[in-house]
Write a protein that holds these residues in place. Structure first.
Motif, short mmCIF file in Angstrom:
data_model
loop_
_atom_site.label_atom_id
_atom_site.label_comp_id
_atom_site.label_asym_id
_atom_site.label_seq_id
_atom_site.Cartn_x
_atom_site.Cartn_y
_atom_site.Cartn_z
N ARG A 190 -0.04 4.21 -2.72
CA ARG A 190 -1.03 5.14 -2.13
C ARG A 190 -1.05 6.48 -2.87
O ARG A 190 -2.12 7.01 -3.20
N CYS A 196 -6.15 -0.09 0.18
CA CYS A 196 -5.19 0.90 0.67
C CYS A 196 -5.89 2.22 1.00
O CYS A 196 -5.98 3.11 0.15
N CYS A 199 0.82 -1.21 0.00
CA CYS A 199 0.00 0.00 0.00
C CYS A 199 0.85 1.26 0.00
O CYS A 199 0.55 2.23 -0.72
#
Length: 336
Positions: free
Chosen positions: A218, A242, A214
């Motif tokens: 992100r 995420c 993640c």
């Protein structure tokens, strides 16, 4: 390289005119060996460990039958190794009370896996031919087999690398390409390793397999240039995996279309605005992508061309060796 040697010799009349022919040849070869880490050969272990390739392939096949994730893990490990001090096995060294290795550097921590597989392969090699095969060569061979075993191309791996007697936590943090690097930064990092933009785009195709955390994607799904998806379905799934905060270690496939097959689908994803990492999408969407956009299109249309360029780039990357030489470790995690 050879042109450089020629210039050196031509600048020194004494070397050119006064040295005996045999000595000049030895001098010439010595310069190559000292200054060119690419001095590797395909038959390096033909007499000292002729079964090396078979052993590595057998162990990779066994490991991947238990865990298919081993393929992208060993491929990534080889890549991260080569970008720090050259392909010298430095990424494999464990930290000790007096030594700091590369495993806990930002690009490696929680990103590099598969060390147990390397240990097992090394154990087999040490049983077959003790003290002969370097861990750096082991990684290069394992990366090739990782690709082949998930449907990718074959290439001959030049061998003869040595294992470093050092590591660089600092260079691991600065030299390895990062998920949020811009295109110019990516190109600069590859050029620093004598790898061209074509090599960079081809090697990025390794993201056709494997996963990302993640923390790596992100910014891609919440940034200004968001991941594109039909009806927003794929983007919604990614945001569920995420969120804006938390769940940093959640993972998803780098290539959502054929995540376990080494193919050219990754490039089609980029053309649809669906590269998972910012650094992936930059290859196609950057306004500075004069060279890279065309390559992405070509590879998306022609898998054989991608395979050819990827194989060539893997050899060139594998030729980035440590100029300081080294040893052949008995245990890949510690220096002799």
């Amino acid at each position: 390289m050879y042109g450089w040697v020629q210039k050196m010799i031509s600048k020194t009349k004494m070397a050119r005119y006064s040295l005996p022919p045999k000595f000049t040849l030895v001098f010439f070869l010595a310069i190559i060996c000292i200054t060119d880490g690419k001095y590797l050969t395909l038959d390096y272990y033909s007499k000292t460990c002729p079964k090396v390739s078979d052993i590595v392939h057998s162990e990779m096949e066994s490991a991947m039958s238990s865990d298919p994730r081993v393929a992208p893990q060993l491929l990534r490990m080889h890549f991260h190794d080569c970008f720090v001090q050259g392909c010298d096995g430095s990424v494999l060294l464990d930290d000790t009370a007096t030594f700091k290795g590369e495993k806990t550097a930002g690009p490696n921590m929680k990103s590099i896996h598969g060390f147990g597989v390397v240990d097992k392969i090394k154990s087999r090699l040490e049983s077959e031919c003790p003290g002969v095969v370097s861990c750096a060569d082991l990684l290069a061979l394992a990366a090739k087999d990782a690709v082949i075993l998930v449907g990718g191309p074959y290439w001959d791996v030049p061998l003869g690398r040595k294992d470093s007697r050092s590591a660089s936590f600092e260079k691991a943090n600065t030299d390895i390409p990062l998920p949020n690097d811009g295109l110019m930064t990516l190109i600069a990092k590859f050029l620093a390793k004598e790898l061209t933009p074509t090599d960079m785009v081809a090697l990025s195709g390794s993201h056709t397999i494997g996963v990302a955390r993640c923390t790596s994607f992100r910014d891609r799904i919440y940034g200004d240039y968001q991941y594109t998806s039909k009806d927003g379905v794929e983007l919604a799934k990614l945001k569920e995996i995420c969120p804006v905060k938390g769940n940093d270690d959640n993972i998803t496939n780098l290539d959502y279309t054929t995540p376990t097959l080494f193919d050219n689908a990754y490039y089609g994803n980029l053309m649809r605005g669906q590269g998972l990492l910012n650094s992936d999408q930059e290859l196609y969407s950057s306004i500075l992508g004069f060279q890279t956009v065309g390559l992405v299109k070509k590879y998306a249309e022609d898998s054989l061309l991608f395979f050819k360029h990827f194989s060539d780039a893997m050899v060139r990357m594998g030729n980035v060796t440590n100029p300081h030489g080294g040893e052949v470790r008995k245990n890949c995690r510690i220096m002799n």
